[in-house]
Design an enzyme around this catalytic site. Structure first.
Site, mmCIF file in Angstrom:
data_model
loop_
_atom_site.group_PDB
_atom_site.id
_atom_site.type_symbol
_atom_site.label_atom_id
_atom_site.label_comp_id
_atom_site.label_asym_id
_atom_site.label_seq_id
_atom_site.Cartn_x
_atom_site.Cartn_y
_atom_site.Cartn_z
ATOM 1 C CB CYS A 55 -0.976 -0.056 1.179
ATOM 2 S SG CYS A 55 -1.248 1.471 2.072
ATOM 3 N N GLY A 56 0.645 2.090 -1.016
ATOM 4 C CA GLY A 56 1.442 3.306 -1.202
ATOM 5 C C GLY A 56 1.310 4.299 -0.060
ATOM 6 C CG HIS A 57 -2.330 6.423 0.699
ATOM 7 N ND1 HIS A 57 -2.045 7.739 0.463
ATOM 8 C CD2 HIS A 57 -3.278 6.079 -0.203
ATOM 9 C CE1 HIS A 57 -2.777 8.174 -0.538
ATOM 10 N NE2 HIS A 57 -3.536 7.184 -0.969
ATOM 11 C CB CYS A 58 1.071 1.583 4.213
ATOM 12 S SG CYS A 58 -0.674 1.108 4.150
#
Ligand SMILES: *[C@@H]1O[C@H](CO)[C@@H](O)[C@H](O)[C@H]1NC(C)=O
Ligand SMILES: *[C@@H]1O[C@H](CO)[C@@H](O)[C@H](O)[C@H]1NC(C)=O
Ligand SMILES: *[C@@H]1O[C@H](CO)[C@@H](O)[C@H](O)[C@H]1NC(C)=O
Length: 497
Positions: A55-58
């Site tokens: 997950c990019g936001h993570c």
């Protein structure tokens, strides 16, 4: 050019290991399904990030979260930051247990997990630190002067408790609620009634007053128990009538309105018309009268909310229109061209079960002789559900590009089957016609369903080539039983809704 990219690569090789070394995640606890519960129990205030490795936001959050963890490690009282890879096989059961629908989902567990809330604060290190420090501090500010109280009230919506002593049950209940709901509301308290802005009605301890910048301006709670206070805040912290507009202050109320499960009334009209004020007044009174019954009210300017007007299937020239959506059966009840003075009677009739549900439908086309047949909600039963035929039905939206791309394929497919009286290729504009959600699950466009002659619905998820569609129809088609023919008598084919 080549030299540049070569240098770029070299820089990357040099910089990346340093950059990741600069922020160590050593102070972020790593949890698994084995030790999550115990860790929550052992820490009075713990933040858990549920993440997935892809997950990019993570990934973006990781260094900020790590910095915050290091800074908060020595905070008093302690604030612990942890993470849990909910995507790994062993941890997957936690996703449903904690209602994880997106990544990252960050939850705060307090008092050994007795209080759980979602982290809704900033995502940068400084922001996380400030937000968590505020959350771990006292849930209610003690007011020390009249001026301070006035400043707080001017700044935002505020719930103020006035008590005789800090040992009273009312004070303890107030603090329990404040602790539980501190991410949603602001709380303050005092023992000195002269500090509390009186707004014309003097408060006498024990009392809880909500100050707000709409409707009455303030409300006093009647029931000071934990349950009573929660209900009071839930009810009074949003306007009686939520207004649908682009004003930034309306957005929080709108999202609350749409996220609440309730039977909802929508009034759509031109708010700039001369008559708008009388509608507003009567609608406001209705909201007050029906609020205790659990109804929620929204008003929308029809000129600015064309989508809403279309969504509810309001006919041209049908405004002002009043719509009620029933939470129990999800049906819509609509009255077009309603007079302001007729709204209370109509709503009462709805409440008494005297209004028939409204179903959005285009008119049945007079001519329907193209190869792909046009189905509308009013003709769905006759042409599809009870037709005794094998129908490939496309649910489309007029603006949908993939639907336009599919159109020639469906035309050609329909041409292939034109001499086969048991197969129909059809389409329905799902933006202009209500789709019975118990039969068809339409969330995107185009959605294709095959309704067999014997009444089975099969969703088509194959590729959209004519050959594959044709193969699918041939494979799944059935022959109607003799008894199914009894609906084909024409004449008064009625829609059962
Ligand atoms: C939880 O368990 C995992 C896997 O055994 C381990 O790596 C981790 O350090 C444990 N965390 C805590 C806080 O005990
Ligand atoms: C609060 O707002 C009122 C009205 O806008 C203003 O008169 C008053 O000075 C403000 N008080 C403080 C303490 O900011
Ligand atoms: C659909 O599948 C067939 C083979 O079954 C293939 O030849 C065709 O290229 C596919 N079409 C699309 C649009 O993917």
């Amino acid at each position: 050019m080549a030299a540049h990219s070569w240098i770029g690569l070299l820089l990357m090789l040099l910089v990346v290991p340093w950059a990741s070394a600069a922020v160590s995640e050593k102070d972020v606890l790593v949890l698994t399904i084995e030790n999550l519960s115990k860790t929550i129990m052992d820490n009075p205030f713990i933040v858990v990030e549920f993440y997935a490795p892809w997950c990019g936001h993570c990934k973006k959050l990781a260094p900020e979260y790590a910095k915050a963890a290091t800074e908060l490690k020595s905070h008093d009282p302690p604030i612990v930051l942890a993470k849990l890879d909910v995507n790994s096989e062993e941890n997957k059961p936690l996703a449903s247990e904690y209602g994880i629908k997106g990544f990252p989902t960050i939850k705060i567990f307090k008092k050994g997990g007795g209080i759980v809330s979602d982290y809704k604060g900033p995502r940068d290190a400084a922001g996380i630190i400030a937000h968590l420090k505020q959350l771990v501090g006292p849930p209610s500010v003690e007011i020390t002067s009249a001026k301070e109280a006035e400043e707080l009230v001017n700044k935002s919506q505020l719930t103020v408790g006035l008590f005789k002593s800090l040992e009273d049950k009312e004070y303890l209940d107030f603090m329990t609620v404040a602790d539980e709901l501190r991410t949603d509301y602001q709380f303050a308290h005092t023992l000195d009634s002269s500090f509390v802005p009186d707004k014309g009605v003097v408060l006498v301890a024990p009392a809880v007053r909500l100050y707000k910048c709409f409707d009455e301006g303030f409300n006093d709670a009647q029931d000071l128990s934990v349950k009573g206070l929660k209900k009071f805040l839930e009810e009074k912290s949003v306007p009686l009538v939520t207004e649908m507009n682009k004003d930034p202050t309306s957005q929080a109320f709108l999202s609350k309105f749409f996220n609440t499960v309730a039977t909802k009334a929508y009034l759509l009209l031109d708010l700039k018309a001369d008559t708008a004020e009388s509608y507003r007044t009567i609608y406001g009174d209705l909201a007050k009268a029906f609020q205790p019954k659990g109804l929620k009210f929204l008003i929308a300017d029809s000129k600015e909310n064309d989508n809403a007007v279309k969504f509810f299937g309001i006919k041209d020239g049908g405004l002002p229109a009043l719509v009620v959506q029933d939470k129990d059966n999800n049906r819509k009840y609509v009255v077009h061209n309603i007079e302001a003075s007729d709204m209370p009677g109509w709503l009462q009739d709805f409440q008494d079960g005297k209004i028939e549900a409204y179903v959005k439908s285009d008119e049945i086309p007079v001519k329907n002789d193209e190869p792909v047949k046009v189905v509308v909600r009013k003709s769905l039963n006759q042409m599809v559900l009870d037709s005794g035929k094998n129908v490939l039905l496309e649910f489309y939206a007029p603006w949908c590009g993939h639907c336009k791309k599919l159109a020639p394929t469906l035309d050609a497919l329909a041409a292939d089957f034109k001499d086969d009286s048991d197969v129909v290729i059809a389409k329905m504009d799902a933006t202009a016609n209500d789709v019975p959600s118990d039969l068809f699950d339409v969330k995107g466009f185009p959605t294709l369903y095959f309704r067999t002659a014997t009444g089975e619905n099969i969703r088509y998820d194959g590729n959209r080539s004519k050959a594959d569609l044709s193969k699918f129809i041939k494979k799944h088609r059935t022959t109607a039983l003799e008894t199914a023919g009894s609906t084909g008598e024409g004449g008064d084919a009625k829609d059962e809704l």
